[in-house]
Each structure stands twice: as C-alpha cells, then as structure tokens.
Design a protein around this motif. Structure first.
Motif, short mmCIF file in Angstrom:
data_model
loop_
_atom_site.label_atom_id
_atom_site.label_comp_id
_atom_site.label_asym_id
_atom_site.label_seq_id
_atom_site.Cartn_x
_atom_site.Cartn_y
_atom_site.Cartn_z
N GLN A 153 -16.00 4.06 6.76
CA GLN A 153 -17.20 3.27 7.00
C GLN A 153 -16.95 1.82 6.59
OE1 GLN A 153 -20.68 5.16 5.26
NE2 GLN A 153 -21.17 5.84 7.33
N MET A 154 -17.55 0.93 7.31
CA MET A 154 -17.46 -0.49 7.00
C MET A 154 -17.85 -0.73 5.54
SD MET A 154 -19.19 -3.50 9.28
CE MET A 154 -20.84 -2.92 8.97
N GLY A 155 -17.06 -1.55 4.86
CA GLY A 155 -17.33 -1.85 3.47
C GLY A 155 -16.61 -0.95 2.48
N GLN A 156 -16.08 0.15 2.98
CA GLN A 156 -15.36 1.07 2.10
C GLN A 156 -13.93 0.59 1.88
OE1 GLN A 156 -16.69 4.02 0.55
NE2 GLN A 156 -18.49 2.83 1.16
N GLU A 157 -13.35 1.03 0.77
CA GLU A 157 -11.93 0.77 0.49
C GLU A 157 -11.09 1.85 1.15
OE1 GLU A 157 -10.44 -0.20 -3.66
OE2 GLU A 157 -9.57 1.81 -3.40
N VAL A 158 -9.94 1.44 1.65
CA VAL A 158 -9.03 2.42 2.25
C VAL A 158 -7.62 2.14 1.76
CG1 VAL A 158 -8.61 1.06 4.34
CG2 VAL A 158 -8.41 3.53 4.42
N ILE A 159 -6.87 3.20 1.56
CA ILE A 159 -5.46 3.08 1.16
C ILE A 159 -4.60 3.80 2.19
CG2 ILE A 159 -3.71 3.64 -0.56
CD1 ILE A 159 -5.89 3.48 -2.69
N LEU A 160 -3.68 3.07 2.77
CA LEU A 160 -2.73 3.64 3.72
C LEU A 160 -1.41 3.85 2.99
CD1 LEU A 160 -3.49 1.39 6.82
CD2 LEU A 160 -4.70 3.42 6.00
N ARG A 161 -0.84 5.01 3.21
CA ARG A 161 0.34 5.38 2.44
C ARG A 161 1.59 5.47 3.30
NH1 ARG A 161 -1.90 6.76 -2.35
NH2 ARG A 161 -4.09 7.40 -2.25
#
Lengths: 115, 115
Positions: free
Chosen positions: B14-22
């Motif tokens: 969702q917009m505004g959320q943090e995301v981590i790509l590994r």
C-alpha cells in the motif's frame, strides 16, 4: 556522459532468416558495450560484451556484434533466427573508469520470430 | 552456474508503506547494484555499492531509498514510504571486479506494485 539509442523498438523476422538489432552509443570515454537479453518472466542475461579487445564479438546462442567506432555503432546480428530467440534485447554502455559503476541501458528492442 | 537471486518475485504494497527488496548476489562478488524498470520505460540505474558504502547513485535514489548489506550474503533495497510511481520491476546485479574489469550479472527481478 554516456547514452545508448536502440533504433527499433520492435523487429519481426521469420524463423531461419537473419536478425539485425541496431544500437548506437555515445560515451565520453572508451566505452564497454554489452547486449543483454530478457525472456518473459526471466532476468537479464548477458549475450555478449565488447571491452576494447577484438571489434567483432561473439556471444552465446550464435549472436555476434561488431564495434564500429567511426559509426558509434554496436549492432547485434545472428545469421539464422530460432523461435527461442523471441525476447527483449537491450544494448548497454558503460564508461569504465575508477568509480564509475553505472550501466546505461537502451530502450530495448522486442524481437518476434514468425514461424 | 552461480546466479543472483531476488525475493520476492512480486510484491504488492500500500502507498506509504515501507518495503524491503532482497537480493543474494553471487557469493564471491564485491560490487552490487540496483536498477529499476518502470513498465514501458527503459532500465534505469539506481545505486552501486562497494566496500560497504554507496559508490554512486542516481537522482532517482533520494532519501526515500536506502541500501544495506546486513550480512555476508544479502543485499537489500529499502523504500521508506512507497509512492504509486515506485511501481516497477527492480533488478539487483553483482560483479566480482567492477565494471572496469568485467560484466554485471542480473537477477530475475522483483515486480513491485504500489496500490
């Protein structure tokens, strides 16, 4: 500065006929040039690279490319297309020098093989 | 054959959320990169990383982005507060001796969709 222009966004050839994907580059330094291929839902795979050795470079799957400094070109060719060659092809340039780790991609050429 | 692996293959956030790509680069490689490809556009350089620090970054790589090598095997890209325009395919790459000497090997990509 470095840049790449891929002259065709889409190329269609019949199976068994030659393939030509065109690429022109610009670089302030002696460039390294690459062709990468991307099959659907796959990563970017290196086809071949030019790094100031022989100007005619042979890659995987029968592809080759010729570095022509006078024309600032690095066109990709294959004598006889195969159905498995259908993919997106990217011409890529880098200007290798200490501290420059940036690859610059062209916009890509989608290759379609007609049975 | 050694390869760069990326997880997940597709992430929706969702917009505004943090995301981590590994990413797990090839084990003996020392140079690490992130690129992205917005749908229909060219592959763009984001950042390069060597010796536990950023060696080069593009104007796209603003304060919302960060990279980390938390252990000896992973290389992550964090987007602090995702925007709709962050939706793209993100590619991780690695190189053993840097682009002055060799090529970059790419993973299969993570498709990020921000809703």
């Amino acid at each position: 500065a470095q840049s790449v222009t891929q002259l065709d966004s889409h190329v269609s050839v019949s199976e068994g006929t030659p393939v030509l994907l065109r690429c022109n580059y610009s670089s302030s330094y002696s460039p390294s040039l690459f062709w990468y291929v991307q099959h659907p839902n796959k990563g970017l795979q290196l086809l071949l690279k030019y790094t100031s050795a022989a100007t005619l470079v042979k890659g995987i799957n029968g592809f080759e490319a010729e570095f022509k400094k006078s024309e600032t070109s690095f066109h990709l060719t294959k004598p006889s297309a195969h159905m498995s060659d259908a993919a997106e092809y990217f011409c890529v340039v880098s200007s290798p020098r200490f501290g420059n780790e940036k690859l610059t991609f062209g916009t890509g050429t989608r290759l379609t093989i007609i049975p | 054959e050694p390869e760069v692996t990326q997880t997940p293959s597709h992430q929706v956030t969702q917009m505004g959320q943090e995301v981590i790509l590994r990413c797990v680069p090839i084990s003996n490689h020392l140079y690490f990169y992130w690129y992205r490809q917005i749908l229909g556009q060219k592959v763009e350089f984001l950042v390069s990383f060597y010796n536990n620090e950023i060696s080069e970054k593009s104007e796209i790589f603003d304060d919302q982005f960060s990279v980390e090598r938390p252990d000896g095997s992973n290389f992550t890209l964090k987007i602090r507060s995702t925007k709709l325009e962050d939706s793209a395919m993100y590619f991780c790459a690695s190189s053993d001796r840097g682009l002055m000497n060799t090529e970059a090997f790419f993973g299969q990509g993570t498709r990020l969709t921000v809703v």
